[in-house]
Design a protein around this motif. Sequence first.
Motif, PDB file in Angstrom:
ATOM      1  N   GLN A  41      21.526 -31.468  34.273  1.00 23.54           N
ATOM      2  CA  GLN A  41      21.307 -31.728  32.859  1.00 23.54           C
ATOM      3  C   GLN A  41      21.766 -33.086  32.601  1.00 23.54           C
ATOM      4  OE1 GLN A  41      22.652 -28.826  33.681  1.00 23.54           O
ATOM      5  NE2 GLN A  41      20.989 -27.481  33.551  1.00 23.54           N
TER       6      GLN A  41
ATOM      7  N   ARG B  28      32.672 -22.555  38.036  1.00 17.02           N
ATOM      8  CA  ARG B  28      33.859 -21.738  38.729  1.00 17.02           C
ATOM      9  C   ARG B  28      34.261 -22.375  40.034  1.00 17.02           C
ATOM     10  NH1 ARG B  28      33.459 -17.534  35.308  1.00 17.02           N
ATOM     11  NH2 ARG B  28      34.996 -16.215  36.504  1.00 17.02           N
TER      12      ARG B  28
ATOM     13  N   PRO C 288      16.878 -21.336  38.245  1.00 17.17           N
ATOM     14  CA  PRO C 288      17.804 -20.303  38.656  1.00 17.17           C
ATOM     15  C   PRO C 288      17.304 -18.939  38.664  1.00 17.17           C
ATOM     16  CG  PRO C 288      19.096 -21.571  37.122  1.00 17.17           C
ATOM     17  CD  PRO C 288      17.690 -22.334  37.270  1.00 17.17           C
TER      18      PRO C 288
ATOM     19  N   GLY D 212      20.505 -22.271  30.567  1.00 19.14           N
ATOM     20  CA  GLY D 212      21.395 -23.206  31.292  1.00 19.14           C
ATOM     21  C   GLY D 212      22.743 -23.065  31.145  1.00 19.14           C
ATOM     22  N   ALA D 213      23.170 -22.256  30.303  1.00 18.10           N
ATOM     23  CA  ALA D 213      24.601 -22.197  30.036  1.00 18.10           C
ATOM     24  C   ALA D 213      25.643 -21.926  31.064  1.00 18.10           C
ATOM     25  CB  ALA D 213      24.918 -20.838  28.834  1.00 18.10           C
ATOM     26  N   ASN D 214      25.275 -21.097  32.139  1.00 21.84           N
ATOM     27  CA  ASN D 214      26.054 -21.039  33.250  1.00 21.84           C
ATOM     28  C   ASN D 214      27.404 -20.364  33.234  1.00 21.84           C
ATOM     29  OD1 ASN D 214      25.780 -21.547  35.855  1.00 21.84           O
ATOM     30  ND2 ASN D 214      25.743 -23.753  35.747  1.00 21.84           N
ATOM     31  N   GLN D 215      27.459 -19.508  32.243  1.00 24.79           N
ATOM     32  CA  GLN D 215      28.816 -18.755  31.488  1.00 24.79           C
ATOM     33  C   GLN D 215      29.691 -19.588  31.011  1.00 24.79           C
ATOM     34  OE1 GLN D 215      27.604 -17.598  34.847  1.00 24.79           O
ATOM     35  NE2 GLN D 215      26.147 -16.260  33.605  1.00 24.79           N
ATOM     36  N   ALA D 216      29.344 -21.206  30.791  1.00 21.30           N
ATOM     37  CA  ALA D 216      30.466 -21.947  30.324  1.00 21.30           C
ATOM     38  C   ALA D 216      30.970 -21.544  28.953  1.00 21.30           C
ATOM     39  CB  ALA D 216      29.882 -23.396  30.245  1.00 21.30           C
TER      40      ALA D 216
ATOM     41  N   THR E 101      31.922 -26.719  34.386  1.00 19.82           N
ATOM     42  CA  THR E 101      30.554 -26.763  35.130  1.00 19.82           C
ATOM     43  C   THR E 101      29.670 -28.028  34.999  1.00 19.82           C
ATOM     44  OG1 THR E 101      28.170 -25.828  34.445  1.00 19.82           O
ATOM     45  CG2 THR E 101      29.693 -25.987  32.511  1.00 19.82           C
TER      46      THR E 101
ATOM     47  N   ARG F  23      20.511 -24.662  38.168  1.00 21.95           N
ATOM     48  CA  ARG F  23      21.448 -23.793  37.394  1.00 21.95           C
ATOM     49  C   ARG F  23      22.801 -24.621  37.410  1.00 21.95           C
ATOM     50  NH1 ARG F  23      23.122 -18.062  37.730  1.00 21.95           N
ATOM     51  NH2 ARG F  23      21.551 -18.009  39.283  1.00 21.95           N
TER      52      ARG F  23
ATOM     53  N   THR G 105      21.769 -26.300  27.578  1.00 22.06           N
ATOM     54  CA  THR G 105      22.565 -26.843  28.818  1.00 22.06           C
ATOM     55  C   THR G 105      23.897 -26.391  28.381  1.00 22.06           C
ATOM     56  OG1 THR G 105      23.438 -28.987  27.301  1.00 22.06           O
ATOM     57  CG2 THR G 105      21.411 -29.015  28.879  1.00 22.06           C
ATOM     58  N   ALA G 106      25.080 -26.214  29.390  1.00 22.04           N
ATOM     59  CA  ALA G 106      26.320 -25.805  29.234  1.00 22.04           C
ATOM     60  C   ALA G 106      27.051 -26.617  27.998  1.00 22.04           C
ATOM     61  CB  ALA G 106      26.983 -25.943  30.671  1.00 22.04           C
ATOM     62  N   GLU G 107      26.904 -27.884  27.788  1.00 16.68           N
ATOM     63  CA  GLU G 107      27.658 -28.366  26.825  1.00 16.68           C
ATOM     64  C   GLU G 107      26.980 -28.099  25.494  1.00 16.68           C
ATOM     65  OE1 GLU G 107      26.301 -31.898  29.037  1.00 16.68           O
ATOM     66  OE2 GLU G 107      26.771 -29.878  30.075  1.00 16.68           O
TER      67      GLU G 107
ATOM     68  N   SER H 138      21.103 -12.746  33.676  1.00 17.20           N
ATOM     69  CA  SER H 138      21.753 -13.697  34.868  1.00 17.20           C
ATOM     70  C   SER H 138      22.593 -12.700  35.637  1.00 17.20           C
ATOM     71  CB  SER H 138      22.336 -14.867  34.192  1.00 17.20           C
ATOM     72  OG  SER H 138      23.342 -15.431  35.251  1.00 17.20           O
ATOM     73  N   ILE H 139      22.397 -12.522  36.861  1.00 19.85           N
ATOM     74  CA  ILE H 139      23.486 -11.916  37.815  1.00 19.85           C
ATOM     75  C   ILE H 139      24.851 -12.528  37.906  1.00 19.85           C
ATOM     76  CG2 ILE H 139      22.935 -13.297  39.777  1.00 19.85           C
ATOM     77  CD1 ILE H 139      23.157  -9.346  39.753  1.00 19.85           C
ATOM     78  N   GLY H 140      24.957 -13.815  37.347  1.00 21.14           N
ATOM     79  CA  GLY H 140      26.130 -14.804  37.030  1.00 21.14           C
ATOM     80  C   GLY H 140      26.869 -14.065  36.042  1.00 21.14           C
TER      81      GLY H 140
ATOM     82  N   ALA I  80      30.671 -13.294  36.780  1.00 20.64           N
ATOM     83  CA  ALA I  80      31.974 -13.612  35.854  1.00 20.64           C
ATOM     84  C   ALA I  80      32.831 -12.583  35.219  1.00 20.64           C
ATOM     85  CB  ALA I  80      31.350 -14.442  34.663  1.00 20.64           C
TER      86      ALA I  80
ATOM     87  N   TYR J 160      23.000 -18.378  46.533  1.00 20.79           N
ATOM     88  CA  TYR J 160      23.097 -19.773  45.774  1.00 20.79           C
ATOM     89  C   TYR J 160      22.676 -20.836  46.787  1.00 20.79           C
ATOM     90  CZ  TYR J 160      25.806 -17.335  42.152  1.00 20.79           C
ATOM     91  OH  TYR J 160      26.079 -16.632  40.939  1.00 20.79           O
TER      92      TYR J 160
END
Lengths: 442, 270, 292, 333
Positions: free
Chosen positions: D250, D155, A205, A124-128, D246, D151, A97-99, A146-148, A152, D144
């Motif tokens: 979760q 941002r 995703p 799941g990090a989502n670029q965090a 974010t 996800r 996860t992001a956290e 990830s295309i994210g 970013a 999206y």
Amino acid sequence: MEKKLTSPTVVSTRRRFLTTGAGTAFGAGLLASVNEAKAQQSGTIPIGQMASLTGPLAVDGIEHKNGLEMACEEINAAGGILGKMLEPTTLDSKNQTAEEVSAAARLLIDRYASHAIINGYNVGANQAEYDPIADAGIIYIHYNTSIGHHEAFQSDPERYTGIFMADPAEYYYGVGLPVMLASLRDQGLWKPDNNKIALVTGSLPYSTVISNAIRETAPQYGFEVSFEEIVPVPTTEWGAVLNKVRAEQPAVIANTHFFPADLAQFQIQFAENPTNSLVYMQYGPLLKAFSEIAGEAARGVMSSSVIGILPDEIGNAFRDAYWARFGETAEADPGASTYSEMYHYAISAALAGGTGEPGDYEQNRKIADNLRRFSFRAPFGTLRYAKEFNAALPYPTISPDASLAMPHLLYQIKDPAAAVPKKLIFPKPYNEVAFETPPWFT
Amino acid sequence: MTHSPQHLLEVRGLTKAYGAMKATNDLSFHVDRGEVLGIGGPNGAGKTTLFDLLSGVTPPTAGRILFEGADITGLGASAICHLGISRTFQLNAVFNSQTVADNLKTCAYFGSEKRLVPGLSYDRRSEIRAAEVLDLTGLTDYADVMAGALPVLQLKLLMIGCAIVSHPKLLLLDEPVGGLNPAEIETCAAVFRQLRDFHGTTIVVIEHVMSFMTAFADRIMILHHGAKLHEGAAGSLADNPEVVDVFLGVSGAADSRKGAQAEEVGNATS
Amino acid sequence: MELLTGILTSTIALGAIYAASSVSLALLWGSISMLNLAHGALIVIGAYGSVAVVTGLGLPWWTGLLGGMIAGAAGGLLLYVSQVRWIFGKANFDLRIIILTMAFSTIVVDLINNLIGAKILRQPFQVEGRFVLGALSIGHQTLLVVCCSALMVLLLQLVVHKTNLGRLIRAVSQDITAARLNGVPVQAVIFQVMVLAGIISGASGVLLTSSTTVYPGAGFDPLLKALIVCVLGGLGSIPGALAASFALAGLETTVQYTLGVKWGFPVSLLVVVLVLVYRPTGLFGRQELERN
Amino acid sequence: MRSMKSRDLLILLLFVGVLSLLPALGLSRYVLGQITLFILWAAVVSQWNLVFGVAGILSIGHMALFAVGGYATALMGLYFGMSLWWTLPVAALAGLLMSLVMAFATFRLRGAYVVVVTLAIAMTVYQLLVTDVACFRQTQSVCYSFSGGARGLSRFGDFGFRELLGYSSAPLGNFYLSLIMLALSILVAIMVVYSPYGQAFKAMRDNEVCAASRGIEIRKYQAIVFAVSGVFTGLSGGVYAGVIGTFGPQVLELPTLLFLLSMMVVGGRGTIWGPVVGTIVLALIDEGFRDLAAWRNTAYAAVLSIILLTLPEGLMGGFASLRKWALSPRKEG
């Protein structure tokens, strides 16, 4: 490696906190002093990694750790980076996860003073984690697929200059599938009854992005997504989906839900009452677990990868070395990625005159420039970062030159009982065997 | 049916069925202002169910309940409390995690009227009422004790205190002195007498301790299988052979005649 | 017609699996008021027990079920020894046991991860082939799972209603204090209930994973489903759990076939919530007479 | 009661004072980041405790309130480009609405039914989020969904600390904002617990039938306690989204629910300081075991089990009995 907290100043700090009686202050003070002790320079180069050592994705996480350690051992045996030895540390990013991921990244920077973070994937990090790493200025190489990452990076190329994605984004899987199908059709290897693609999408995703790309790209190559179903993750009972798919009689069934076990169940249940459709599944069939579970039903299933070890001199040598080191039950492909990322970093850093610790923006920028400048021939093809994305690109979907990109490999399961059940069928010049019509076709 | 507002409480054909079993069966009676009605009967006779119906804890299957001439059938427990009917419970029913004083303030504040939007602290009137009841029940020394830690007698007094602190017009007491010794019973009885004599509270009381009942109640009603078996003046009990048969037993009848302390028939839950 | 048979066969297969995995939860709730979040862990222990016996020791495939039962029994025993016996009947048992059993399953999953590995394994309790009758076509595996689940539920009912242990379990579930006063060895009964629940969970783990796969987290999803099934059926009621299993399976499958697969679970969850708003004690829950 | 209230307010003042001095110790970004995260968890758990501990409604799906708050902030930031400060009232409102749904669903339920139904609601929200994959907005090459699906969202902006304080001091802004959120959360808890509302909640928990018969309208106060908790839990969700940068489904996963629930139960539910103490203790345990890597979860679960096996009322209950035990001999002597 770990220093004990014995220095008198630290102890007295702890006492002082204890006497104030405030629990938080004590705890935070303790943590702070631990950090001071850990961050001291010891003449080695700390290398960090965030990988799932526990949780459902630990299968790959452990291989990521192995790949990194194997590379560090080899590099150290060869004299390290300009004489300094590498010291890898892998922290558990649990469920990714992001956290969890950004906490691990901060810990690697603050406590271990990592000069670089060499990662597998964290879905799941989502670029965090990008911001804490960009703040420290160190090099971060991952294959989050990830295309994210592209978005970013492009939002601030200066700031994220040291952050690299070592494989093409998942998006290109979707773009690549119609390309590969068209190639099979145009070569006359496969004569589809119609142009219908039935799309089954996992609710993650990764799967979603691929499915969207398939839907968008298919018409350009004469295909049409005529049926679409979204399934929750995990899904084990496929009866409803398969019944609807069968009614379509599609030329291709594409399943982008990527858990190997679930896909194996899908294939078993499909094989009970099959239609004349090619079955393409994302990622899962590449792992041995898929063939082990699905058994004979797995024969003829197709899947693709951009981080697959090529069946050539470099690839085979790596796989043998990896199995010699970790046993033949180990999956070499995930290990190959962190292994190669580490080598690429080590070479770039050595050419830049050394590694850079957190906060050393100038040195890290030099290394980042070298990473973009020099490509590296990895077991899975050429690792080269496109300047506009700081990411690898796929061949032949995007780059027409195999020496500048990572080949998007199409596999077919040939013998579910073999040590390596999958065989490469596309693209040239890497293909080892020819495409065969799946055994369930009538 | 005649409208009879002179009765404080009037019950007509009250029935509560749990499946085939009728806990209360076509029961009709009334209670007048300032009166004390005692209710007796063997275990399972439907006494507590009757209180549950009167106090709105459970809705009746059939029948009507009139209070001060108004139909209150089917109203919820809190609404009935706000109209001025207050009850006690057989088992320990106080708020264990609050102090004695807080218990009384809570009951005074929420019990005496419908609070649309309660304030952030108790009003003056509730605090005065709580103090009065502390005084009346002799619980002043226990004001800051947690209710869950009270001795048996003080617990009973607190339960009674909570019921009366909202100044109800009708008080329903469910076995208020069960499990107490004679001296303790007398302490409680003193509180009840004061309520009746000085506050003019109308009381309906369920009790197995017959000596207490006969001494305290003006009228007595005996229930059996959810229906009325007997109703009459306090002394009239032993004259009804049916009552003697199903409920009192011979020794009980003798006791009730003597007005001495009766053997407790049992204070188990019915 | 094809749609209908599809829904029907899916419902039976899914319902049998739900039933198998929820009865032990119902048993523990009904007898000792324990909400067992370690149920998923017991399921996984059973699944690995079967793998150990068949793949590990090389015994025939059908011994897998026995292996799962033995492993599940060991799991139930461990749960009793490490947690239940220390706090049963003590303050906040109902609440503490929720978090304790959650901690227990964390440890189990971690142990499997670290000692056996996170690899996905094939459940060896499998038979090949299909049974075809006109339009109806059911895999032998599905039939096997349905039969084993039915047998298991039947045996449990026999234990609860016909044996001495069952009599004691019912005594404890009705009134623990009274049972204790009447000389029922409450701790011994709880111990046996835990082991019994372990056996059933273990066996259901084998059945469940035979149509999915064995991996450390395999028990999580069944746990959630079993909780929902038990609540819908009325907590603690074994017949209720059975009825709810098939009701929920039918609803879920119908929604999957008509609205789409992704709506299956959320819609059935919503329906369960709505049912409970109108029937607060589930379909078969005991309507308790509240007395004060 | 009034003195207890003043005592708790004083402790709150001291507690916030001490915490606000923490950055002066020169903590690393990692430590400050983790403290910020746990401060927010403590704020959530304090509010959850109002429903679960004080009013005794065993709702374990409380994170659904947190989630809608966080999503409200993230979505408003993303689609309307609003400053996240302006989204906070919306987050609070979203928490309020979701809490009323919870209250309605649990009106007639008791005990374990509440546990499972609230869990089911949280899981429904979770399932709806992760299966939301329909194309809603298109950027360059990617599609999206509205909620970001599995996800999650990122941002969507921040509280502007980066522009205000610069890159290196931005975490300080987040830290103090979170601290204010925690202070607010505890302050609300104190005000509620010592008011007639709090007494009504406790009365409901102690004996619901009796409470109703004393004039407390059960459903109304159930709704009120959910609403109060919902407003501040939703608000915490909004602050969390902005601070972490974010927000995804979760937060609704069972491990997260149980991690937060264990903070409350370990600390001592129903007390003002229990949730805070539980959060601090479990945060320290969790961080302390980080080096155990693969065995971290086991160690954490083992310590959690020991605390729960030995202290039925949690750490606050443990402190109370310890104090009683320590004080009683002196009285005799």
